[in-house]
Write an enzyme that holds these catalytic residues in place. Structure first.
Site, PDB file in Angstrom:
ATOM      1  N   GLY A  12      37.320  26.529  50.270  1.00 17.39           N
ATOM      2  CA  GLY A  12      38.509  26.399  49.416  1.00 17.39           C
ATOM      3  C   GLY A  12      38.382  26.968  48.024  1.00 17.39           C
ATOM      4  O   GLY A  12      39.130  26.577  47.128  1.00 17.39           O
ATOM      5  N   ASN A  14      39.257  29.916  47.005  1.00 15.09           N
ATOM      6  CA  ASN A  14      40.513  30.617  46.678  1.00 15.09           C
ATOM      7  C   ASN A  14      41.643  29.629  46.412  1.00 15.09           C
ATOM      8  O   ASN A  14      42.463  29.837  45.515  1.00 15.09           O
ATOM      9  CB  ASN A  14      40.905  31.574  47.810  1.00 15.09           C
ATOM     10  CG  ASN A  14      40.182  32.892  47.696  1.00 15.09           C
ATOM     11  OD1 ASN A  14      40.484  33.693  46.820  1.00 15.09           O
ATOM     12  ND2 ASN A  14      39.195  33.115  48.557  1.00 15.09           N
ATOM     13  N   MET A  89      40.856  30.035  59.412  1.00 16.23           N
ATOM     14  CA  MET A  89      40.206  30.779  60.492  1.00 16.23           C
ATOM     15  C   MET A  89      40.931  30.620  61.828  1.00 16.23           C
ATOM     16  O   MET A  89      40.311  30.426  62.870  1.00 16.23           O
ATOM     17  CB  MET A  89      38.732  30.329  60.615  1.00 16.23           C
ATOM     18  CG  MET A  89      37.943  30.476  59.326  1.00 16.23           C
ATOM     19  SD  MET A  89      37.985  32.151  58.645  1.00 16.23           S
ATOM     20  CE  MET A  89      36.785  32.926  59.716  1.00 16.23           C
ATOM     21  N   ASN A 111      48.026  36.477  53.321  1.00 12.87           N
ATOM     22  CA  ASN A 111      46.609  36.278  53.627  1.00 12.87           C
ATOM     23  C   ASN A 111      45.746  37.059  52.646  1.00 12.87           C
ATOM     24  O   ASN A 111      46.167  38.075  52.107  1.00 12.87           O
ATOM     25  CB  ASN A 111      46.338  36.789  55.052  1.00 12.87           C
ATOM     26  CG  ASN A 111      44.904  36.562  55.506  1.00 12.87           C
ATOM     27  OD1 ASN A 111      44.317  35.494  55.266  1.00 12.87           O
ATOM     28  ND2 ASN A 111      44.318  37.548  56.159  1.00 12.87           N
ATOM     29  N   HIS A 113      42.013  38.986  52.558  1.00 13.66           N
ATOM     30  CA  HIS A 113      40.941  39.456  53.442  1.00 13.66           C
ATOM     31  C   HIS A 113      39.904  40.226  52.624  1.00 13.66           C
ATOM     32  O   HIS A 113      40.269  41.077  51.819  1.00 13.66           O
ATOM     33  CB  HIS A 113      41.508  40.347  54.559  1.00 13.66           C
ATOM     34  CG  HIS A 113      40.444  40.785  55.503  1.00 13.66           C
ATOM     35  ND1 HIS A 113      39.942  39.943  56.479  1.00 13.66           N
ATOM     36  CD2 HIS A 113      39.737  41.934  55.589  1.00 13.66           C
ATOM     37  CE1 HIS A 113      38.978  40.583  57.137  1.00 13.66           C
ATOM     38  NE2 HIS A 113      38.839  41.785  56.617  1.00 13.66           N
TER      39      HIS A 113
END
Ligand code: GRF
Length: 212
Positions: A12, A14, A89, A111, A113
């Protein structure tokens, strides 16, 4: 005010960067809830720290569709505008995506990445880019579509692989960028909305000046 539901599976960091940016007045948004598919996710503790409602919707033994139905049900009372995937995930099924479809056709699901997509999609962006000995990698914030780690790019930022890098130092350099780029991309969405024709709002080579 943009209402965000943040979906996670783990640490967590982010999620914390987004919550911090909101608290600092740098991101005009509200995290209406945190949802984890893992009861052990470190992000749940961060949610307590920031007084953000936290939901656990376990995914074990459920099909993607079954789990996504439960996720939709759990999120409904919070009425989020956007789903923010921050280390979530799971691959979203159309059950969840269709529920967040904007009239313009994209899904209101964002999202992050850890590679310069379309290079190195998949579970281990840092590991794959490092193993490929790239001179430069990057971080991508994008709108989610039906393909994994794919969809219109909102913001990208490059970083170099230095000669002395280990996978760990490479990962740490990238993660520091994630923590700036994700709140910035969300703030750009908060102020400009999503204008597909104008994306990306931040291109890979631009200098991030928004936060120190
Ligand atoms: C980040 O590297 C993100 O790019 C990837 O998963 C990781 C999540 O880390 N999708 P954290 O849980 O935000 O610390």
């Amino acid at each position: 005010m943009l209402k965000l539901a943040v979906l996670v599976s783990g640490r967590g960091s982010n999620f914390k960067a987004i919550a911090k940016a909101i608290k600092a007045g740098e991101l005009q948004a509200e995290i209406v809830c945190l949802l984890s598919n893992k009861a052990t996710a470190g992000a749940l503790e961060i949610a307590r720290e920031y007084n953000i409602p936290a939901l656990v919707v376990p995914s074990a033994k459920l099909s993607g569709k079954e789990h996504d139905e439960k996720v939709l049900e759990a999120l409904a009372p919070f009425k989020p505008d956007y789903l923010v995937l921050a280390g979530y995930m799971r691959i979203l099924t159309s059950t969840l995506l269709q529920a967040y479809k904007a009239p313009a056709g994209y899904f209101k699901v964002i999202n992050i990445h850890p590679s310069l997509l379309p290079a190195f999609p998949g579970k281990d962006g840092y590991g794959d880019a490092f193993a490929a000995e790239v001179a430069e990698s990057g971080i991508t914030v994008h709108l989610v579509d039906e393909e994994v780690d794919h969809g219109p790019i909102v913001a990208q930022q490059c970083f170099p692989r230095l000669p002395a890098d280990t996978l760990q130092s490479f990962r740490e350099r990238g993660l520091a960028i994630e923590h700036k780029l994700f709140p910035l991309a969300l703030q750009l969405i908060a102020t400009r909305g999503i204008d597909l024709a104008a994306l990306p709002y931040v291109s890979a080579t631009s200098t991030l000046s928004w936060r120190k």
